[in-house]
Design an enzyme around this catalytic site. Structure first.
Site, PDB file in Angstrom:
ATOM      1  N   CYS A   8       0.821  -1.215   0.000  1.00 39.90           N
ATOM      2  CA  CYS A   8       0.000   0.000   0.000  1.00 39.90           C
ATOM      3  C   CYS A   8       0.855   1.265   0.000  1.00 39.90           C
ATOM      4  O   CYS A   8       0.786   2.068   0.937  1.00 39.90           O
ATOM      5  CB  CYS A   8      -0.944  -0.012   1.195  1.00 39.90           C
ATOM      6  SG  CYS A   8      -2.388   1.040   0.971  1.00 39.90           S
ATOM      7  N   HIS A  10       2.101   3.936  -3.389  1.00 39.31           N
ATOM      8  CA  HIS A  10       1.368   4.745  -4.367  1.00 39.31           C
ATOM      9  C   HIS A  10       0.270   3.938  -5.073  1.00 39.31           C
ATOM     10  O   HIS A  10      -0.900   4.309  -5.063  1.00 39.31           O
ATOM     11  CB  HIS A  10       2.326   5.327  -5.399  1.00 39.31           C
ATOM     12  CG  HIS A  10       3.393   6.184  -4.804  1.00 39.31           C
ATOM     13  ND1 HIS A  10       3.124   7.216  -3.935  1.00 39.31           N
ATOM     14  CD2 HIS A  10       4.740   6.164  -4.942  1.00 39.31           C
ATOM     15  CE1 HIS A  10       4.249   7.802  -3.566  1.00 39.31           C
ATOM     16  NE2 HIS A  10       5.252   7.166  -4.163  1.00 39.31           N
ATOM     17  N   CYS A  42       9.844  10.550  -3.405  1.00 37.43           N
ATOM     18  CA  CYS A  42      10.457  11.598  -4.224  1.00 37.43           C
ATOM     19  C   CYS A  42      10.701  12.870  -3.413  1.00 37.43           C
ATOM     20  O   CYS A  42      11.419  13.770  -3.862  1.00 37.43           O
ATOM     21  CB  CYS A  42       9.581  11.915  -5.432  1.00 37.43           C
ATOM     22  SG  CYS A  42       7.872  12.315  -5.011  1.00 37.43           S
ATOM     23  N   LYS A 132      14.597   4.898   0.078  1.00 34.31           N
ATOM     24  CA  LYS A 132      13.355   4.490  -0.567  1.00 34.31           C
ATOM     25  C   LYS A 132      12.119   4.843   0.256  1.00 34.31           C
ATOM     26  O   LYS A 132      11.195   5.473  -0.230  1.00 34.31           O
ATOM     27  CB  LYS A 132      13.393   2.972  -0.820  1.00 34.31           C
ATOM     28  CG  LYS A 132      12.082   2.336  -1.260  1.00 34.31           C
ATOM     29  CD  LYS A 132      11.690   2.714  -2.666  1.00 34.31           C
ATOM     30  CE  LYS A 132      10.487   1.915  -3.134  1.00 34.31           C
ATOM     31  NZ  LYS A 132       9.999   2.337  -4.447  1.00 34.31           N
TER      32      LYS A 132
END
Length: 449
Positions: A8, A10, A42, A132
């Site tokens: 779960c 993106h 990001c 990450k």
């Protein structure tokens, strides 16, 4: 209809919301190994660089929201096996070690990806980190203040963004990459030469075309230096950013995959078993420039795919339009956008291409200020079909990459772009928009042959 969603971030978050919106009667159960959902990785570099002050703002959903929408959310639960024929999953509660089975009518695999960790001697040393998820971001932040010599391994988007963040923080930054250019997947040499020169002028040490051979550590096991094929570089913090691999070990030999393990799906997000859907970084996207499958892990792809799972979970209604791998980057004042193939990557995708490079101002010279735009258009030889493009400027022209992306997706030709209708207003552009000018230069090149 009973739907089980595994993973779960993106794609998973988008899938859960879309399923419950499109099919409110569905019984949706979510299993997630982490203690959070929907983290925008990001934004890690922005957090490290101090642009984002609160890491919590990098979450755009949470387990409570999904539960309020109607999902049964099980955090820190690991799915260990799937019986495809029996339509059940085996799950372990990571907090209690309890194991149980859950049945499903439809299964959604949104297990994402994981950073590649090369088997390099010494890689288990302290202060060698990955970048990450949220927990890794917190780890980097915790060790950032005491680190002075930072080595980033990998010159892709994440690596380059971290280079900027640590550079802005005043750290001694070294970037190591096995290729001869940074951002090799996204930009051709005309662009990377410009950016590399700027990085070096800012004191960033670029050690390109070098592979890491070994990490050295002190008596306490803390990393002290990085040995490559060309030299040794001091480090008290190393961040590995050498790429990602799809997390699909759970369904190995059970579903069709690419050689790298990325799941193959049809245009409705169904795997080789129609009742099993997949979306996100564990999936091979349909790559429009060469009309084939490719592994391009991007959050934008994940969100689109996850949403389409919900649209199609009951019946096939909305087809995936594919991707061009469109992306943008801000680096030390440069605004960079790219889409589709580069001249460098085109042979890998089986395309025979030509290109044109143009530098022009984004708006008329009679305006008080303007900025140069460096542009490149990549097109297929023979058909003149646009298959890629790159732009960079100190002015924010990154939305141009989205325009070029649409051109690639809709199989527009150079001539189409040369004379397409763009508005003119001196505040924003020239009588001929700079994309018109770029495509007209390509036409001139084509017509001279």
């Amino acid at each position: 209809m009973k739907v089980v969603v595994i993973g779960c971030t993106h794609a998973g978050t988008s899938a859960v919301k879309s399923i419950l919106k499109e099919s409110p009667e569905a019984e949706v159960t979510v299993f997630e190994r982490n203690d959070n959902v929907s983290f925008l990785s990001c934004g890690i570099a922005l957090y490290i660089g101090g642009v984002v002050k609160d890491a919590q703002s990098l979450f755009y959903s949470n387990p409570q929201e999904l539960a309020e929408l109607g999902a049964k959310v099980h955090m820190e639960h690991n799915v260990t096996d799937i019986d495809m024929d029996g339509k059940t999953v085996k799950v372990t509660n990571m907090l209690t070690d309890e194991t149980f089975e859950e049945s499903y009518d439809k299964l959604v695999l949104t297990t994402g990806s994981w950073p590649i960790v090369p088997p390099i001697p010494g890689i288990e040393s302290q202060n060698i980190l990955l970048c990450k998820n949220y927990n890794q971001a917190q780890e980097i932040i915790a060790r950032k203040e005491n680190a002075e010599k930072v080595v980033i391994v990998g010159g892709g988007y994440i690596g380059i963004e971290l280079v900027e963040a640590f550079g802005e923080a005043g750290k001694d930054v070294t970037l190591i990459d096995g290729l001869d250019r940074i951002l090799n997947k996204y930009l051709d040499p005309e662009f990377t030469d410009l950016l590399e020169e700027d990085l070096q002028n800012r004191g960033i040490k670029l050690q390109l075309n070098q592979t890491v051979q070994k990490f050295n550590a002190d008596d306490q096991g803390k990393v002290t230096s990085v040995e490559t094929s060309e030299g040794t570089y001091e480090a008290d913090l190393v961040i590995m950013c050498v790429g990602f691999r799809p997390s699909t070990e759970l369904v190995k030999d059970k579903l069709e995959m690419l050689p790298n393990g990325a799941l193959v799906v049809n245009e409705f997000m169904q795997t080789s078993r129609p009742e099993v859907y997949a979306a996100g970084d564990n999936v091979a996207v349909h790559y429009n420039p060469n009309n084939s499958n490719a592994y391009i892990p991007l959050a934008t792809n994940a969100v689109r795919m996850g949403t389409l799972v919900g649209k199609n979970i009951v019946e096939n209604k909305v087809a995936y339009r594919g991707t061009q791998g469109t992306s943008g980057l801000y680096l030390f004042g440069y605004n960079i956008g790219s889409t589709g193939v580069t001249v460098n990557s085109a042979p890998h995708f089986g395309l025979d291409v030509d290109s044109v490079v143009v530098t022009d101002n984004y708006r008329p010279e009679f305006m008080p200020t303007t900025e140069e735009v460096l542009m490149k258009l990549v097109y297929e030889k023979g058909t003149n079909r646009i298959v890629g493009g790159q732009v960079v400027s100190k002015y924010d022209i990154t939305q141009t990459a989205n325009t070029l992306s649409l051109a690639v997706q809709n199989q527009m030709t150079v001539e189409d772009l040369a004379f397409v209708d763009f508005f003119f207003q001196p505040h924003f552009d020239r009588p001929w928009n700079y994309l018109n000018i770029l495509a007209q230069a390509a036409l001139d090149k084509i017509n001279k042959k």
